[in-house]
Design a protein around this motif. Structure first.
Motif, PDB file in Angstrom:
ATOM      1  N   SER A 146      68.532 -77.648 -51.763  1.00 28.49           N
ATOM      2  CA  SER A 146      69.941 -77.344 -52.009  1.00 28.49           C
ATOM      3  C   SER A 146      70.083 -76.021 -52.744  1.00 28.49           C
ATOM      4  O   SER A 146      69.107 -75.437 -53.222  1.00 28.49           O
ATOM      5  CB  SER A 146      70.578 -78.465 -52.850  1.00 28.49           C
ATOM      6  OG  SER A 146      70.180 -78.346 -54.202  1.00 28.49           O
ATOM      7  N   ASP A 147      71.340 -75.564 -52.856  1.00 25.48           N
ATOM      8  CA  ASP A 147      71.626 -74.334 -53.587  1.00 25.48           C
ATOM      9  C   ASP A 147      72.049 -74.620 -55.028  1.00 25.48           C
ATOM     10  O   ASP A 147      72.546 -73.740 -55.726  1.00 25.48           O
ATOM     11  CB  ASP A 147      72.706 -73.521 -52.874  1.00 25.48           C
ATOM     12  CG  ASP A 147      74.019 -74.282 -52.695  1.00 25.48           C
ATOM     13  OD1 ASP A 147      74.086 -75.471 -53.093  1.00 25.48           O
ATOM     14  OD2 ASP A 147      74.978 -73.695 -52.164  1.00 25.48           O
ATOM     15  N   LEU A 148      71.826 -75.839 -55.493  1.00 31.23           N
ATOM     16  CA  LEU A 148      72.184 -76.195 -56.852  1.00 31.23           C
ATOM     17  C   LEU A 148      71.139 -75.693 -57.848  1.00 31.23           C
ATOM     18  O   LEU A 148      70.012 -75.360 -57.475  1.00 31.23           O
ATOM     19  CB  LEU A 148      72.320 -77.715 -56.980  1.00 31.23           C
ATOM     20  CG  LEU A 148      73.361 -78.393 -56.090  1.00 31.23           C
ATOM     21  CD1 LEU A 148      73.371 -79.892 -56.341  1.00 31.23           C
ATOM     22  CD2 LEU A 148      74.748 -77.803 -56.315  1.00 31.23           C
ATOM     23  N   ASP A 149      71.520 -75.642 -59.110  1.00 34.36           N
ATOM     24  CA  ASP A 149      70.588 -75.304 -60.195  1.00 34.36           C
ATOM     25  C   ASP A 149      69.910 -76.603 -60.639  1.00 34.36           C
ATOM     26  O   ASP A 149      70.284 -77.223 -61.630  1.00 34.36           O
ATOM     27  CB  ASP A 149      71.334 -74.654 -61.356  1.00 34.36           C
ATOM     28  CG  ASP A 149      71.866 -73.277 -61.012  1.00 34.36           C
ATOM     29  OD1 ASP A 149      71.289 -72.624 -60.121  1.00 34.36           O
ATOM     30  OD2 ASP A 149      72.865 -72.869 -61.618  1.00 34.36           O
ATOM     31  N   TRP A 150      68.900 -77.003 -59.884  1.00 33.47           N
ATOM     32  CA  TRP A 150      68.327 -78.330 -60.045  1.00 33.47           C
ATOM     33  C   TRP A 150      67.104 -78.338 -60.964  1.00 33.47           C
ATOM     34  O   TRP A 150      66.401 -77.342 -61.129  1.00 33.47           O
ATOM     35  CB  TRP A 150      67.940 -78.917 -58.687  1.00 33.47           C
ATOM     36  CG  TRP A 150      67.011 -78.068 -57.857  1.00 33.47           C
ATOM     37  CD1 TRP A 150      67.363 -77.169 -56.883  1.00 33.47           C
ATOM     38  CD2 TRP A 150      65.580 -78.010 -57.951  1.00 33.47           C
ATOM     39  NE1 TRP A 150      66.238 -76.565 -56.362  1.00 33.47           N
ATOM     40  CE2 TRP A 150      65.129 -77.070 -56.992  1.00 33.47           C
ATOM     41  CE3 TRP A 150      64.631 -78.662 -58.736  1.00 33.47           C
ATOM     42  CZ2 TRP A 150      63.778 -76.768 -56.807  1.00 33.47           C
ATOM     43  CZ3 TRP A 150      63.273 -78.368 -58.561  1.00 33.47           C
ATOM     44  CH2 TRP A 150      62.865 -77.435 -57.598  1.00 33.47           C
ATOM     45  N   THR A 151      66.870 -79.506 -61.538  1.00 35.66           N
ATOM     46  CA  THR A 151      65.637 -79.849 -62.232  1.00 35.66           C
ATOM     47  C   THR A 151      65.284 -81.273 -61.823  1.00 35.66           C
ATOM     48  O   THR A 151      66.165 -82.145 -61.801  1.00 35.66           O
ATOM     49  CB  THR A 151      65.788 -79.803 -63.760  1.00 35.66           C
ATOM     50  OG1 THR A 151      66.248 -78.505 -64.159  1.00 35.66           O
ATOM     51  CG2 THR A 151      64.457 -80.098 -64.452  1.00 35.66           C
ATOM     52  N   ILE A 152      64.020 -81.505 -61.481  1.00 36.18           N
ATOM     53  CA  ILE A 152      63.549 -82.842 -61.128  1.00 36.18           C
ATOM     54  C   ILE A 152      62.520 -83.278 -62.161  1.00 36.18           C
ATOM     55  O   ILE A 152      61.538 -82.587 -62.395  1.00 36.18           O
ATOM     56  CB  ILE A 152      62.937 -82.871 -59.718  1.00 36.18           C
ATOM     57  CG1 ILE A 152      63.997 -82.504 -58.667  1.00 36.18           C
ATOM     58  CG2 ILE A 152      62.349 -84.256 -59.419  1.00 36.18           C
ATOM     59  CD1 ILE A 152      63.442 -82.296 -57.271  1.00 36.18           C
ATOM     60  N   ILE A 153      62.785 -84.427 -62.789  1.00 36.34           N
ATOM     61  CA  ILE A 153      61.866 -84.997 -63.767  1.00 36.34           C
ATOM     62  C   ILE A 153      61.256 -86.254 -63.147  1.00 36.34           C
ATOM     63  O   ILE A 153      61.974 -87.157 -62.712  1.00 36.34           O
ATOM     64  CB  ILE A 153      62.596 -85.343 -65.081  1.00 36.34           C
ATOM     65  CG1 ILE A 153      63.200 -84.081 -65.709  1.00 36.34           C
ATOM     66  CG2 ILE A 153      61.641 -86.035 -66.050  1.00 36.34           C
ATOM     67  CD1 ILE A 153      62.178 -83.022 -66.100  1.00 36.34           C
ATOM     68  N   ARG A 154      59.909 -86.293 -63.151  1.00 40.53           N
ATOM     69  CA  ARG A 154      59.178 -87.401 -62.511  1.00 40.53           C
ATOM     70  C   ARG A 154      58.361 -88.161 -63.553  1.00 40.53           C
ATOM     71  O   ARG A 154      57.205 -87.828 -63.811  1.00 40.53           O
ATOM     72  CB  ARG A 154      58.271 -86.847 -61.409  1.00 40.53           C
ATOM     73  CG  ARG A 154      59.057 -86.322 -60.206  1.00 40.53           C
ATOM     74  CD  ARG A 154      58.130 -85.761 -59.145  1.00 40.53           C
ATOM     75  NE  ARG A 154      58.694 -85.944 -57.809  1.00 40.53           N
ATOM     76  CZ  ARG A 154      58.058 -85.676 -56.679  1.00 40.53           C
ATOM     77  NH1 ARG A 154      56.815 -85.202 -56.714  1.00 40.53           N
ATOM     78  NH2 ARG A 154      58.633 -85.884 -55.514  1.00 40.53           N
ATOM     79  N   PRO A 155      58.948 -89.190 -64.163  1.00 44.28           N
ATOM     80  CA  PRO A 155      58.219 -89.945 -65.185  1.00 44.28           C
ATOM     81  C   PRO A 155      57.097 -90.781 -64.581  1.00 44.28           C
ATOM     82  O   PRO A 155      57.113 -91.133 -63.389  1.00 44.28           O
ATOM     83  CB  PRO A 155      59.298 -90.845 -65.795  1.00 44.28           C
ATOM     84  CG  PRO A 155      60.605 -90.308 -65.311  1.00 44.28           C
ATOM     85  CD  PRO A 155      60.326 -89.666 -64.005  1.00 44.28           C
ATOM     86  N   GLY A 156      56.169 -91.149 -65.461  1.00 47.96           N
ATOM     87  CA  GLY A 156      55.114 -92.081 -65.086  1.00 47.96           C
ATOM     88  C   GLY A 156      55.610 -93.510 -65.204  1.00 47.96           C
ATOM     89  O   GLY A 156      56.726 -93.834 -64.802  1.00 47.96           O
ATOM     90  N   LEU A 191      68.738 -80.102 -69.800  1.00 45.35           N
ATOM     91  CA  LEU A 191      70.110 -79.696 -69.472  1.00 45.35           C
ATOM     92  C   LEU A 191      70.501 -78.424 -70.210  1.00 45.35           C
ATOM     93  O   LEU A 191      71.288 -77.625 -69.706  1.00 45.35           O
ATOM     94  CB  LEU A 191      71.086 -80.821 -69.814  1.00 45.35           C
ATOM     95  CG  LEU A 191      71.203 -81.943 -68.784  1.00 45.35           C
ATOM     96  CD1 LEU A 191      71.880 -83.154 -69.389  1.00 45.35           C
ATOM     97  CD2 LEU A 191      71.971 -81.461 -67.556  1.00 45.35           C
ATOM     98  N   ASP A 192      69.956 -78.240 -71.403  1.00 47.83           N
ATOM     99  CA  ASP A 192      70.272 -77.063 -72.215  1.00 47.83           C
ATOM    100  C   ASP A 192      69.176 -76.003 -72.137  1.00 47.83           C
ATOM    101  O   ASP A 192      69.149 -75.087 -72.968  1.00 47.83           O
ATOM    102  CB  ASP A 192      70.480 -77.482 -73.675  1.00 47.83           C
ATOM    103  CG  ASP A 192      71.793 -78.221 -73.882  1.00 47.83           C
ATOM    104  OD1 ASP A 192      72.764 -77.912 -73.170  1.00 47.83           O
ATOM    105  OD2 ASP A 192      71.843 -79.117 -74.745  1.00 47.83           O
ATOM    106  N   ALA A 193      68.290 -76.102 -71.143  1.00 44.97           N
ATOM    107  CA  ALA A 193      67.158 -75.174 -71.026  1.00 44.97           C
ATOM    108  C   ALA A 193      67.197 -74.459 -69.680  1.00 44.97           C
ATOM    109  O   ALA A 193      66.728 -75.002 -68.675  1.00 44.97           O
ATOM    110  CB  ALA A 193      65.835 -75.915 -71.184  1.00 44.97           C
ATOM    111  N   PRO A 194      67.749 -73.240 -69.619  1.00 44.96           N
ATOM    112  CA  PRO A 194      67.832 -72.525 -68.342  1.00 44.96           C
ATOM    113  C   PRO A 194      66.485 -72.352 -67.647  1.00 44.96           C
ATOM    114  O   PRO A 194      66.431 -72.307 -66.411  1.00 44.96           O
ATOM    115  CB  PRO A 194      68.430 -71.174 -68.738  1.00 44.96           C
ATOM    116  CG  PRO A 194      69.205 -71.455 -69.978  1.00 44.96           C
ATOM    117  CD  PRO A 194      68.422 -72.504 -70.703  1.00 44.96           C
ATOM    118  N   ARG A 195      65.402 -72.295 -68.405  1.00 45.56           N
ATOM    119  CA  ARG A 195      64.096 -72.086 -67.780  1.00 45.56           C
ATOM    120  C   ARG A 195      63.658 -73.300 -66.956  1.00 45.56           C
ATOM    121  O   ARG A 195      62.714 -73.218 -66.171  1.00 45.56           O
ATOM    122  CB  ARG A 195      63.028 -71.764 -68.826  1.00 45.56           C
ATOM    123  CG  ARG A 195      62.573 -72.935 -69.689  1.00 45.56           C
ATOM    124  CD  ARG A 195      61.430 -72.535 -70.611  1.00 45.56           C
ATOM    125  NE  ARG A 195      60.298 -71.986 -69.902  1.00 45.56           N
ATOM    126  CZ  ARG A 195      59.326 -72.714 -69.349  1.00 45.56           C
ATOM    127  NH1 ARG A 195      59.369 -74.030 -69.414  1.00 45.56           N
ATOM    128  NH2 ARG A 195      58.323 -72.128 -68.735  1.00 45.56           N
TER     129      ARG A 195
END
Length: 217
Positions: A146-156, A191-195
């Motif tokens: 997608s063209d969204l500003d995404w972050t994916i977090i994959r917990p154990g 959410l507050d981390a642009p990197r």
């Protein structure tokens, strides 16, 4: 203060996230399908809006996201239960959230996935587990495309142990336990981390403070 929409707002991780977002100065908006959850979530500090993930379309999602500046997709049917709900909740719920965010003009999107979803499914895996992996994998693929500003977090492996504030965060990690409370704290931090935008990270219990882990992953 910014409003953060949480899809699957009554889940165990989501309830921790409500507290963390409120503590960080945000206004969490818990999206749930049952009115009976309202009092509990409002007591935690959330605004509550009704959203039936399986019944509503992308326009319904967009309406639920009104006034929000970010979306966290934290819904899931879990690795047990019915095969069909892996598709309607874990996959289609994510797809409608992605499209709903686009229609609502929201670019920031954080998705809770699970570690190991890109690995081949063993031939002897149950039908339910196969459906779960495929749903999570395809939802992540769609978000990355997608063209969204995404972050994916994959917990154990999720536990209900108390928060430690210490994690391991990296593109790939050996599977390990991680408290749901720490998962929520990482979601609030990214959410507050642009990197963290356009990053996919495994999340396990570890020995690095969360702020440092997010800053160096």
């Amino acid at each position: 203060m910014t409003r953060i929409a949480i899809v699957g707002g009554h889940g165990k991780v989501a309830r921790h996230l409500v507290r963390d977002l409120r503590a960080a100065g945000h206004e969490p908006v818990a999206l749930v399908r049952r009115e009976t959850y309202r009092d509990e979530l409002e007591a935690l500090g959330a605004e509550v809006r009704l959203l039936d993930i399986e019944a509503q379309d992308a326009d319904g999602f967009a309406a639920a996201f009104e006034g929000c500046s970010a979306v966290v997709f934290a819904a899931g049917a879990g690795p047990d239960g019915k095969v069909e709900r892996k598709r309607t909740v874990d996959l289609e719920g994510s797809l409608k959230s992605i499209e709903g965010a686009r229609r609502a003009g929201i670019s920031r999107f954080v998705q809770v996935s699970a570690s190991g979803m890109d690995e081949p499914v063993p031939a002897d895996a149950s039908e339910v587990w196969r459906a779960y992996v495929e749903a999570k994998r395809d939802a992540d693929v769609a978000l990355r495309a997608s063209d969204l500003d995404w972050t994916i977090i994959r917990p154990g492996v999720l536990t209900d142990e108390p928060a430690t504030g210490l994690v391991a965060l990296a593109p790939t990690l050996p599977k390990a336990d991680v408290p749901r409370a720490d998962v929520a704290a990482v979601l609030a931090a990214v959410l507050d981390a642009p990197r963290s935008i356009r990053q996919q990270w495994d999340l396990m219990g570890g020995d690095t403070p969360i702020a440092e882990a997010v800053a160096t992953a």
